[in-house]
Design a protein around this motif. Sequence first.
Motif, short mmCIF file in Angstrom:
data_model
loop_
_atom_site.label_atom_id
_atom_site.label_comp_id
_atom_site.label_asym_id
_atom_site.label_seq_id
_atom_site.Cartn_x
_atom_site.Cartn_y
_atom_site.Cartn_z
N GLU A 1 -1.09 1.45 -0.88
CA GLU A 1 0.31 1.62 -1.24
C GLU A 1 1.14 2.03 -0.04
O GLU A 1 0.68 2.79 0.82
CB GLU A 1 0.46 2.67 -2.34
CG GLU A 1 -0.14 2.25 -3.68
CD GLU A 1 0.29 3.17 -4.81
OE1 GLU A 1 1.06 4.13 -4.57
OE2 GLU A 1 -0.13 2.92 -5.95
N ALA B 1 -3.19 10.20 2.01
CA ALA B 1 -1.95 9.49 2.31
C ALA B 1 -1.50 9.90 3.70
O ALA B 1 -1.49 11.09 4.02
CB ALA B 1 -0.87 9.82 1.28
N HIS C 1 -2.82 5.39 1.02
CA HIS C 1 -1.37 5.39 0.91
C HIS C 1 -0.76 5.65 2.29
O HIS C 1 -1.35 6.36 3.11
CB HIS C 1 -0.85 6.49 -0.03
CG HIS C 1 -1.42 6.43 -1.41
ND1 HIS C 1 -2.73 6.79 -1.70
CD2 HIS C 1 -0.86 6.09 -2.59
CE1 HIS C 1 -2.93 6.65 -3.00
NE2 HIS C 1 -1.81 6.24 -3.56
#
Length: 301
Positions: free
Chosen positions: A5, A217, A275
Amino acid sequence: MENFEIGVILPGVAVQRRDGLTLGEAARHAERAGLDGVWHGDHLAVGGPVLDAPIALATAAAATSRVRIGTSVFIPAIRPLVWAAKQVASLQYVSGERLVLGVGSGGGPAQWAAAGVPYGERGRLTDTALGLLPRLLAGEPVLLPDAADGDRRVQLAPAVPMPPVWVGNASAAAIRRAAAFGDGWFPSLISPQDVARGRARLAELADGHGRPAPVIAIGGAAHLGGGATAQAEIAAGISGAYGRPLEEVAGIPLTGQPKEVAERLAEYRAAGASHAVIGISGGDWRRQVELLAEVRDLLRP
């Protein structure tokens, strides 16, 4: 192959004025382009025009319907704990439970002085917040440990599901917090090699708590389409802002064409990240988001 993502930091006040867009328009543009999230930092005293994070993200939530709404990162300990919990709960409610709560304890001594909170207490207060936020957001009666007139019970409503917590920073303390309290570890401006090393330590500590390893992330700075000059300028800015040696950060900025940036982010994915939250560091903001969406498409399985 696991999905990767990509979210984007919403433009600051200066960029909004320069590029002629509102915060809501920026959030809608990122969502329509196909990105996975819109994010906003949390700064009290930085010497320049900056919006309050919960208000900015509430605006973004109202303008969108799909993307994650993320704090990059929220500093709960510069606020009274119940007030911080109320802001988080409100964002979770108005966003339709799309909030990702990036949490940190940074911002420099000036921010803590402006908030009237001792800088040396930031770690303890952050741990306290992370420990009590789930119960406060669940609407449970909570006995506050640092009330001005002694311990007292509070109960917040409406109750909301606790959002995922991503603990920011690459420090040993942040990895410890992520392992103990977090759903994610959220370091910024580090190399894939440092991500891999942190991932190993994170998994070890989480296992000691009987918890699954948090997701990872990474925060990055990008100027898509920019070349060597852009990379050098961004690296110099990182070095100056964070007091890091230039040679240490020279390879951190994400520049070049979408294919090159996708290849760079694939290195972070191989190191364990799933992410990326990207701050735009040059170029027209709208166009940069569109190029970042191309990168997102290149990284799809």
